[in-house]
Design an enzyme around this catalytic site. Structure first.
Site, PDB file in Angstrom:
ATOM      1  N   GLY A  69      18.123  44.842  34.511  1.00  0.00           N
ATOM      2  CA  GLY A  69      18.440  43.698  33.675  1.00  0.00           C
ATOM      3  C   GLY A  69      17.220  42.946  33.182  1.00  0.00           C
ATOM      4  CD  GLN A 177      24.694  37.403  38.273  1.00  0.00           C
ATOM      5  OE1 GLN A 177      25.755  37.739  38.798  1.00  0.00           O
ATOM      6  NE2 GLN A 177      23.529  37.518  38.895  1.00  0.00           N
ATOM      7  CB  SER A 197      21.587  44.838  35.794  1.00  0.00           C
ATOM      8  OG  SER A 197      20.852  45.386  36.864  1.00  0.00           O
ATOM      9  CB  SER A 198      22.760  50.108  37.286  1.00  0.00           C
ATOM     10  OG  SER A 198      23.292  50.909  38.302  1.00  0.00           O
ATOM     11  CG  HIS A 199      21.034  45.848  40.994  1.00  0.00           C
ATOM     12  ND1 HIS A 199      21.029  44.750  41.821  1.00  0.00           N
ATOM     13  CD2 HIS A 199      20.284  45.522  39.923  1.00  0.00           C
ATOM     14  CE1 HIS A 199      20.296  43.795  41.268  1.00  0.00           C
ATOM     15  NE2 HIS A 199      19.837  44.241  40.113  1.00  0.00           N
ATOM     16  CB  THR A 235      10.850  61.132  32.336  1.00  0.00           C
ATOM     17  OG1 THR A 235       9.599  61.733  31.992  1.00  0.00           O
ATOM     18  CG2 THR A 235      11.906  62.213  32.482  1.00  0.00           C
ATOM     19  CB  CYS A 321      14.398  36.908  39.532  1.00  0.00           C
ATOM     20  SG  CYS A 321      15.179  38.520  39.367  1.00  0.00           S
TER      21      CYS A 321
END
Length: 378
Positions: A69, A177, A197-199, A235, A321
């Site tokens: 994110g 969020q 964001s994935s997590h 990559t 963060c």
């Protein structure tokens, strides 16, 4: 450990883990390679772009994958600004934003752009009229988050987007969020760009995505980058992306049921602490049910967090963060709190596995501090 910090990160879903393993084992190639193994990886990557675009009701060629994110926010903002710098050098945002957004704008200020930080109401909402009043003929971007990462306040994104669309001003929205917890339709919300964001939805860490409307001009911040239309070098992490998309689909399918669960948990917690309203205050309005940000009247948030940790309860003093920074959470000062008040902030956030019994244990851990009557500096 009872985990009550889902706004910081979420455990990976079993289905996402399985997808990661399968993609790693069966699609080992670099999608940029021209041989068959590379082509197979490229096919999977292309399918992931399509599936994620469908979840957002966007276009496939508007999807760009990143490391998370924070990078999504940074690259989206700087790429759009670079593509529109010829039109002006004014940007509008607020101090409510995530550190990755504030960091991007701090860098742009050093490069000569003028940033207007909008005033925020005490409940955490940003007035539409205030946004309109601060737009100028030289405004090239407005960035307003969907859901605040510390107090859960949900902004009126659809109305903000409609205003900016009428004025032809690009609109970026940090949806890290809200994705997987609230419906997100880029067309209905009138959003030109967003970050996810994935997590945060049960996928792997180190994966995120940006959506930019293919009709919106942007320019890469990297020289000679070739991957993903030059948006980002490196990559492509095909297994991580496939796992992210799997987790996203499940989160959206389960969204309604989970929201009802979070509403019940929020009411449970509100009822528990209601007798101690002079000792602790829930901040914000129009919140995402799963995020509860609170200010103690007398105890440092870090002390409360450490006491909870001692009792095997994982809570937070704000966005992960912010950890390591000298300043307290900017959300709190943005809504008018003093630095001292901001340092007395604590956040809990729910996930699918959170139970009422977990909240009972949290209540027992905090009860001695809730019962303190005199304001003391601990």
């Amino acid at each position: 450990m009872i985990y009550l910090d889902y706004a910081a990160t979420t455990p990976m879903r079993e289905e996402a883990v399985e997808t990661y393993i399968q993609a790693t084992n069966h699609f080992p190639g670099n999608p940029s390679s021209l041989h068959d193994t590379g082509s197979e990886a490229e096919d999977l990557f292309s399918t992931c772009k399509l599936k994620l675009a469908e979840l957002l009701n966007g276009e496939k060629n508007g999807i760009f994958f990143t490391s998370g994110g924070s990078e999504s926010n940074d690259l989206a903002i700087r790429s759009i600004v670079k593509g529109h710098a010829h039109r002006g050098r004014h940007i509008v945002t607020s101090k409510l934003e995530h550190p990755s957004v504030l960091g991007a704008f701090s860098t742009l200020e050093e490069e000569g752009f003028r940033i207007t930080y909008l005033p925020v109401q005490p409940d955490g909402l940003i007035s539409l009229s205030v946004i309109e009043q601060n737009i100028t003929a030289h405004t090239i971007l407005v960035s307003i988050q969907h859901v605040n990462h510390e107090i859960g306040t949900t902004q009126h994104i659809q109305e903000i987007g409609a205003l900016l669309k009428s004025k032809r001003i690009p609109f970026h929205c940090d949806c890290v969020q809200s994705f997987g917890k609230l419906p997100i339709d880029v067309k209905q919300l009138n959003v030109d760009s967003l970050s996810i964001s994935s997590h945060k939805v049960g996928g792997p860490k180190g994966v995120g995505a940006v959506y930019i409307n293919p009709n919106l001009h942007w320019e890469s911040v990297y020289k000679l980058a070739t991957h993903q239309q030059g948006f980002r070098p490196g990559t492509i992490n095909v297994p991580g992306i496939a796992s992210f998309v799997t987790a996203s689909k499940i989160a959206i399918n389960e969204m309604t049921d989970h929201q009802q669960h979070y509403l019940l948990l929020r009411k449970k917690w509100t009822d528990l602490i209601q007798p101690y309203s002079k000792s602790i205050t829930i901040e914000g309005a129009q919140q995402l049910p799963s995020i509860v940000g609170m200010t103690s009247s007398n105890v440092q948030g870090q002390l409360l967090m450490l006491e909870c940790n001692r009792r095997q309860l994982a809570v937070s003093t704000g966005s992960a963060c912010h950890i390591g920074q000298q300043n307290p959470a900017t959300t709190m000062t943005a809504i008018g709190k003093t630095v001292d008040e901001a340092n007395r902030f604590i956040r809990i956030s729910f996930g699918p596995n959170t139970t009422e019994q977990h909240l009972d244990q949290l209540y027992e851990a905090l009860l001695p501090y809730l019962q303190l009557k005199n304001k003391i500096a601990l």
